[in-house]
Every structure is written in C-alpha cells, then in structure tokens.
Design an enzyme around this catalytic site. Structure first.
Site, mmCIF file in Angstrom:
data_model
loop_
_atom_site.group_PDB
_atom_site.id
_atom_site.type_symbol
_atom_site.label_atom_id
_atom_site.label_comp_id
_atom_site.label_asym_id
_atom_site.label_seq_id
_atom_site.Cartn_x
_atom_site.Cartn_y
_atom_site.Cartn_z
ATOM 1 N N SER A 260 0.709 -1.043 0.041
ATOM 2 C CA SER A 260 0.058 -0.063 -0.065
ATOM 3 C C SER A 260 0.872 1.375 -0.087
ATOM 4 O O SER A 260 0.519 2.267 -0.621
ATOM 5 C CB SER A 260 -1.024 0.006 1.284
ATOM 6 O OG SER A 260 -1.704 -0.989 1.125
ATOM 7 N N THR B 120 -5.321 -3.332 7.867
ATOM 8 C CA THR B 120 -5.096 -4.920 7.538
ATOM 9 C C THR B 120 -4.868 -5.716 8.604
ATOM 10 O O THR B 120 -5.074 -5.415 9.806
ATOM 11 C CB THR B 120 -3.759 -4.876 6.318
ATOM 12 O OG1 THR B 120 -3.953 -6.096 5.930
ATOM 13 C CG2 THR B 120 -2.655 -4.488 7.125
ATOM 14 N N GLY C 174 -14.917 -20.595 1.329
ATOM 15 C CA GLY C 174 -14.363 -20.083 2.216
ATOM 16 C C GLY C 174 -15.292 -19.285 3.102
ATOM 17 O O GLY C 174 -16.388 -19.087 2.730
ATOM 18 N N ALA C 175 -15.183 -19.065 4.505
ATOM 19 C CA ALA C 175 -16.134 -18.259 5.381
ATOM 20 C C ALA C 175 -15.482 -17.716 6.353
ATOM 21 O O ALA C 175 -15.670 -17.549 7.640
ATOM 22 C CB ALA C 175 -16.737 -19.576 5.987
ATOM 23 N N LYS D 90 -8.959 -5.522 11.278
ATOM 24 C CA LYS D 90 -10.097 -5.206 10.338
ATOM 25 C C LYS D 90 -11.371 -5.344 11.396
ATOM 26 O O LYS D 90 -12.459 -4.456 11.187
ATOM 27 C CB LYS D 90 -10.272 -5.931 9.226
ATOM 28 C CG LYS D 90 -9.114 -5.617 8.025
ATOM 29 C CD LYS D 90 -9.691 -6.536 6.774
ATOM 30 C CE LYS D 90 -8.780 -6.104 5.864
ATOM 31 N NZ LYS D 90 -8.953 -6.664 4.633
HETATM 32 P P1 NAP Z 1 -9.134 -15.793 7.157
HETATM 33 O O1 NAP Z 1 -10.283 -15.067 7.643
HETATM 34 O O2 NAP Z 1 -8.008 -16.175 7.624
HETATM 35 O O3 NAP Z 1 -10.132 -17.206 6.457
HETATM 36 C C1 NAP Z 1 -9.295 -18.131 5.748
HETATM 37 C C2 NAP Z 1 -10.294 -19.110 4.977
HETATM 38 O O4 NAP Z 1 -9.622 -19.805 4.323
HETATM 39 C C3 NAP Z 1 -11.327 -19.772 6.170
HETATM 40 O O5 NAP Z 1 -12.566 -20.151 5.340
HETATM 41 C C4 NAP Z 1 -10.429 -21.088 6.152
HETATM 42 O O6 NAP Z 1 -11.304 -22.185 6.463
HETATM 43 C C5 NAP Z 1 -9.884 -21.187 4.794
HETATM 44 N N1 NAP Z 1 -8.658 -22.192 5.119
HETATM 45 C C6 NAP Z 1 -7.473 -21.784 5.447
HETATM 46 N N2 NAP Z 1 -6.734 -22.719 5.157
HETATM 47 C C7 NAP Z 1 -7.285 -23.799 4.675
HETATM 48 C C8 NAP Z 1 -6.914 -25.100 4.142
HETATM 49 N N3 NAP Z 1 -5.674 -25.551 4.314
HETATM 50 N N4 NAP Z 1 -7.883 -26.019 3.426
HETATM 51 C C9 NAP Z 1 -9.181 -25.476 3.268
HETATM 52 N N5 NAP Z 1 -9.498 -24.040 3.635
HETATM 53 C C10 NAP Z 1 -8.583 -23.296 4.206
HETATM 54 O O7 NAP Z 1 -8.483 -15.100 5.882
HETATM 55 P P2 NAP Z 1 -9.027 -13.842 5.040
HETATM 56 O O8 NAP Z 1 -8.803 -12.484 5.632
HETATM 57 O O9 NAP Z 1 -10.513 -14.105 4.586
HETATM 58 O O10 NAP Z 1 -8.195 -13.877 3.588
HETATM 59 C C11 NAP Z 1 -8.164 -15.041 2.732
HETATM 60 C C12 NAP Z 1 -7.314 -14.877 1.589
HETATM 61 O O11 NAP Z 1 -7.939 -13.766 0.625
HETATM 62 C C13 NAP Z 1 -5.858 -14.341 1.620
HETATM 63 O O12 NAP Z 1 -4.958 -15.017 0.972
HETATM 64 C C14 NAP Z 1 -5.768 -12.783 1.717
HETATM 65 O O13 NAP Z 1 -4.477 -12.539 1.274
HETATM 66 C C15 NAP Z 1 -6.869 -12.799 0.429
HETATM 67 N N6 NAP Z 1 -7.386 -11.386 0.292
HETATM 68 C C16 NAP Z 1 -7.229 -10.723 -0.913
HETATM 69 C C17 NAP Z 1 -7.829 -9.399 -0.960
HETATM 70 C C18 NAP Z 1 -7.670 -8.722 -2.179
HETATM 71 O O14 NAP Z 1 -7.622 -7.607 -2.251
HETATM 72 N N7 NAP Z 1 -7.338 -9.440 -3.332
HETATM 73 C C19 NAP Z 1 -8.483 -8.852 0.127
HETATM 74 C C20 NAP Z 1 -8.442 -9.600 1.268
HETATM 75 C C21 NAP Z 1 -8.175 -10.835 1.462
HETATM 76 P P3 NAP Z 1 -11.958 -22.349 8.103
HETATM 77 O O15 NAP Z 1 -12.978 -21.813 8.414
HETATM 78 O O16 NAP Z 1 -12.003 -23.927 7.885
HETATM 79 O O17 NAP Z 1 -10.520 -22.157 9.015
#
Ligand code: NAP
Length: 490
Positions: free
Chosen positions: A239, A282, A347-348, A286
């Site tokens: 950023s 971030t 995902g959730a 959040k």
């Molecule tokens: P988070 O809140 O930690 O959620 C992680 C999700 O992934 C949960 O649903 C979790 O399932 C699942 N998961 C984790 N490890 C897994 C595995 N080995 N197998 C299957 N499912 C798995 O993370 P987040 O903040 O939502 O971010 C998720 C991703 O999105 C990250 O890579 C982040 O960098 C990306 N992101 C991108 C942007 C963008 O602007 N492009 C913005 C925000 C986030 P459980 O519920 O079973 O734990």
C-alpha cells in the site's frame, strides 16, 4: 535531511557507498567503529574525500561502543583520541555519548550531537532525558530508543512535540519505530539516518532512495496530510508504494506511511497525535477497529470488518472498500447481471463476509462451502440476516455433492487462503465445465493453481491482484478527497 550511515569496513568502500547513494542524501554518518582498525589512520582525510564524492554533503563522525549498539571494542582512551581527531579533521558534526567526560572535540567548532541510546525499550521520561542532554548551546540532543509497542511510538511523538525549541533527533529503532524514521519533519528532527540497500546499519533503517522518492521527505510541510497503513505484520504491505505513487503523480501534499500496530487503542492515540487524516487497516485489526469508530457504512456493518478509516469533523468513519473492490473487476468480465446468478463461494473467513455481502447486495444466489462447515453456517446466518436481495445457503455435502452442483454454477469465488505462495488448490476435485467465471481473491501470486486450472478449462478468470488494485483505488479516492479538501479537518 537524509544521512547515509556507512557500514563499510574499508575507506574505498565507504566512498563507494557515498557515491552510489549521493543522489538521495544530504549528509553522511561515518561509522568509524565499523571500519577495519587498519583503516582508522585514513579518518583524517575522509570528510574531504566524502565532499569530493558529492559537494555540499555534511559529514557526521560516530564511533559507537558495543554498549550503545556499535562495534567499537578497542580501548576507550583510544576512541576519545579519535573523536577529537575527527572534530579537527573537517567533520561537520561529531557524535558524543551523553556520559563522556569533556573531550577536546567539544571545543573544536564541530557541532556536537549528544547521544543517548536505549537498545531495549523506551524510557518513560523521554522529554526530560532529551532536554538535559546538551552541555553547551548549539548541541543537538539525539535520543534513540527501541519502542516495543505502538503505545511507545506514540510516546516518542508526544515527547517530540514538547521539544520544539531544542535542536533534536528523536528516533525509534526497530519495527515499531519505522514511522519515526520517515516523519522527520513532523518530529522536528534535524536529520534521519538511512542505510544502503541490503546493508542495514541499525534496526528499522530504510534506504535513502525510499525516504527520498517513496516518502518524499524533502516535500514534507506543516500542511502535509499524513495517511497510514496499519497492521501486524506490515513491512511487506504494497500500500505505501501504491498510495505514495499516486499522491506524487498528482502532486498532492500527502504522505502514506506503514505503521506496525499491536493494539487498536494506541493506534487511535497515534492517529490523534500525528494526526492521521485516514488509514488503511489490514490483518489482524479489520474487526478490532470497529469498536472505536463513531460512524460506519453499511458495507462495514454487513462485513463486520473495516479496511479504511477516515477522519471527519464528527469522529472516525469506517468504510470497507473490499466490497466495491471485489465487485469492480467482476463487473468487467460478466456478460449477464449478477442478479440471479448462481455463485459457489469457497471459504467463510473475514474476506468471505465482505464478498458474500457484495454478492447478495447485487441479488446473487450464493452457496457457501468451507472446510469447517460450522463457520459456513454461521456466516450464512449472518448474511441472511442483513435483509439484502440475494439468497444464501450452505453446501454441507463433501466433495461429491459440491461437484454435483457444478453444471448450474455460474461463478466460483475462492476466499480461502489456499493458493497463497502459489501452493494448493482449495477444490482440486472440482471439475470446471468452462462456462464459469472463476475469481480467486488470493493475489500472492495472482496466478494461483485454481486460476491456472480454470483458465486451462476455458473459464473466464479474475485474479486477486485486480481486486487489490480496485479496493486500493477506491481507498485512494477517499484519501484524495480529504487531502485536497482545503483547510485542516482536524
Ligand atoms: P481468514 O479470515 O483467515 O479465512 C481463511 C479461510 O480459508 C477460512 O475459510 C478457512 O477455513 C480457509 N482455509 C484456511 N486454510 C485452509 C486449508 N488448508 N484448506 C481449506 N480451507 C482453508 O482469511 P481472509 O482474511 O479471509 O483472507 C483469505 C485470503 O484472501 C488471503 O489469501 C488474503 O490475502 C486474501 N485477500 C485478498 C484481498 C484482495 O484484495 N485481493 C483482500 C482480502 C483478502 P476454516 O474456516 O475451516 O478455517
């Protein structure tokens, strides 16, 4: 003023470092304690040689003891003789630690930087420590501490505000101190130190080029608006490059700094102290910042997460640009409207909440599948309670059941973290038909295994870097409107 702290062990290499960094610096700190002992005889001509590299450079001589974070292990009497010699050899400034007895250097005409280092923490009485350092008029008080928390960084800024009449350098070393190396003008510091790329002379040093070009130190004014990205970890955030680049392109008097934040309460104290006009939030704050907002948009309320905080006359307003950032690239590839489209949401977690809300607000039919079904059920329940147009359910079946739904799925969105670092596919068993749009929000790297497989099957794909760019662009518009709004809003 940006001073390059030299790290070289030989005088030719010192001069090479100076030449390589000369475009971005106004001064050089010669760290004689890092020189090979056999090179010390060359110190007397070094100040002149530095100016021969680039005229106008100020030269500061330092021989730091181990106890203060340096490498000098020789006799203390020899060190004092060398310090005296520096002051008579054309060095503009000489660093003398606060506990040194009077040395000839003090009578030499060079400016004395009277320094105090705390390598473990931040003493409570910073302002008094700094103000009692100078022994003679004209000396600069330098206090370098090691903040262990965001609250200690706040203490540095508060102390600097009370030292306005004293020439000073008040610095935080280490990761929590990074903003104090950038906000030199805001702190009233006489100078800031930097290291050549890959050669950090002290914890938290940035390069002269980053300070000069990315953070535009020479352009900082009393009128400059400060913005930040806050999180933990924060060092690798893209950023600052994005927002500072846009501010520079458009000639906007605003600077955006990374801040390592361990707790949200001191974050808001820092935001008041600087003051920040706005900040990006971030991982992992959040959700935490919600409690300290006085206003929030529907997107924040729905997503229960806030990635942008803006100063308003009536308090801090929270916005979530992940919602608009997610939808903008999707709109670009969709032939049909989202209303009524069938979406498989993988995902959730935190981002699934913003993505789910974005999809439902456009009337999509969302089915959530997650490794932990109870998390999917909880998210579906929350989203269903928002009263938005679309519908939401949970796919409780295993891989076979999810695969069976494939023919009717229009859009697949991955919000799991699987695929980060190019590793793993969240649904390796899912067979793409080729008619789907496949959107992976993971952007490190953008070509995730899921995206590669979907593109190979003939699907239209949307990569996570496009969402990142769109949410950052939406944030930037908000920051720009504050930064160009005229008089201060604080
Ligand atoms: P988070 O809140 O930690 O959620 C992680 C999700 O992934 C949960 O649903 C979790 O399932 C699942 N998961 C984790 N490890 C897994 C595995 N080995 N197998 C299957 N499912 C798995 O993370 P987040 O903040 O939502 O971010 C998720 C991703 O999105 C990250 O890579 C982040 O960098 C990306 N992101 C991108 C942007 C963008 O602007 N492009 C913005 C925000 C986030 P459980 O519920 O079973 O734990």
């Amino acid at each position: 003023m940006i001073y390059l702290t030299t790290t070289a062990t030989t005088i030719p290499r010192v001069l090479q470092q100076v030449s390589e960094q000369a475009s971005w610096i106004e001064g050089v700190e010669i760290r004689a304690d890092l020189l090979d002992p056999t090179e010390l005889s060359g110190l007397t001509t070094l100040a002149r040689a530095v100016r021969d590299c680039s005229s106008g450079l100020k030269v500061l001589g330092t021989i730091r003891r181990e106890a203060d974070g340096g490498r000098w292990t020789g006799e203390e009497s020899k060190r004092r003789i060398l310090l005296d010699r520096l002051s008579r050899a054309g060095f503009d400034l000489v660093d003398l630690e606060s506990d040194l007895p009077t040395v000839d250097a003090e009578r030499s005409g060079a400016t004395i930087v009277r320094s105090l280092h705390d390598l473990k923490g931040t003493p409570a009485n910073l302002e008094r420590l700094a103000s009692t350092l100078p022994r003679n008029p004209g000396e600069v008080a330098k206090v370098a501490v090691t903040p262990q928390s965001t609250a200690e960084l706040v203490a540095i800024f508060r102390a600097a505000d009370r030292l306005r009449d004293l020439p000073h350098v008040l610095l935080g070393m280490g990761p929590f101190g990074v903003p104090s190396r950038i906000l030199t003008r805001r702190l009233g510091n006489m100078l800031t130190f930097a290291s050549a790329p890959g050669e950090s002379a002290a914890p938290g040093h940035l390069t002269p080029r980053a300070l000069s070009e990315l953070y535009r130190l020479a352009s900082h004014r009393d009128s400059t608006r400060w913005f930040a990205v806050v999180g933990n970890p924060i060092a690798h955030s893209r950023s600052p490059a994005y927002h500072n680049g846009r501010f520079a392109e458009e000639g906007i008097d605003a600077v955006y700094v990374p801040v390592l934040v361990d707790a949200v309460a001191p974050l808001f104290e820092l935001a008041d102290a600087l003051p920040l006009s706005g900040f990006s939030v971030t991982i992992p704050h959040k959700r935490g910042v919600l409690a300290l907002l006085s206003q929030m948009g529907d997107d924040v309320r729905a997503a229960q997460a806030c990635n942008t905080v803006l100063r308003t006359p009536s308090g801090w307003r929270g916005v979530n640009t992940d919602v608009i950032g997610f939808l903008a690239p999707l709109d670009e590839v969709l032939d049909d409207p989202l209303r009524g489209a069938s979406v498989l949401l993988l995902g959730a977690g935190g981002s699934a909440r913003a993505v789910g809300y974005a999809l439902l607000s456009r009337g999509a039919k969302v089915s959530i599948w997650n490794r932990t079904a109870s998390h999917a059920r909880a998210l579906a329940g929350d989203l269903a309670g928002l009263g938005v147009d679309g519908t939401v359910d949970v796919l409780e079946q295993g891989s076979e059941g999810v695969s069976a739904s494939a023919p009717t799925v229009d859009i697949v969105v991955n919000t799991t973290s699987v695929g980060m670092n190019g590793e793993g596919d969240p649904v390796p068993w899912y067979h793409f038909r080729g008619h789907e749009v496949v959107y992976d929000i993971v952007y490190t790297p953008p070509q995730t295994p899921l995206i590669v497989r979907a593109a190979h099957a003939g699907c239209r794909v949307v990569t996570g870097d496009r969402m990142f760019a769109a949410q950052a662009a939406a944030q930037y518009e908000l920051y720009r409107s504050i930064a160009t709004a005229g008089g201060p809003d604080v």
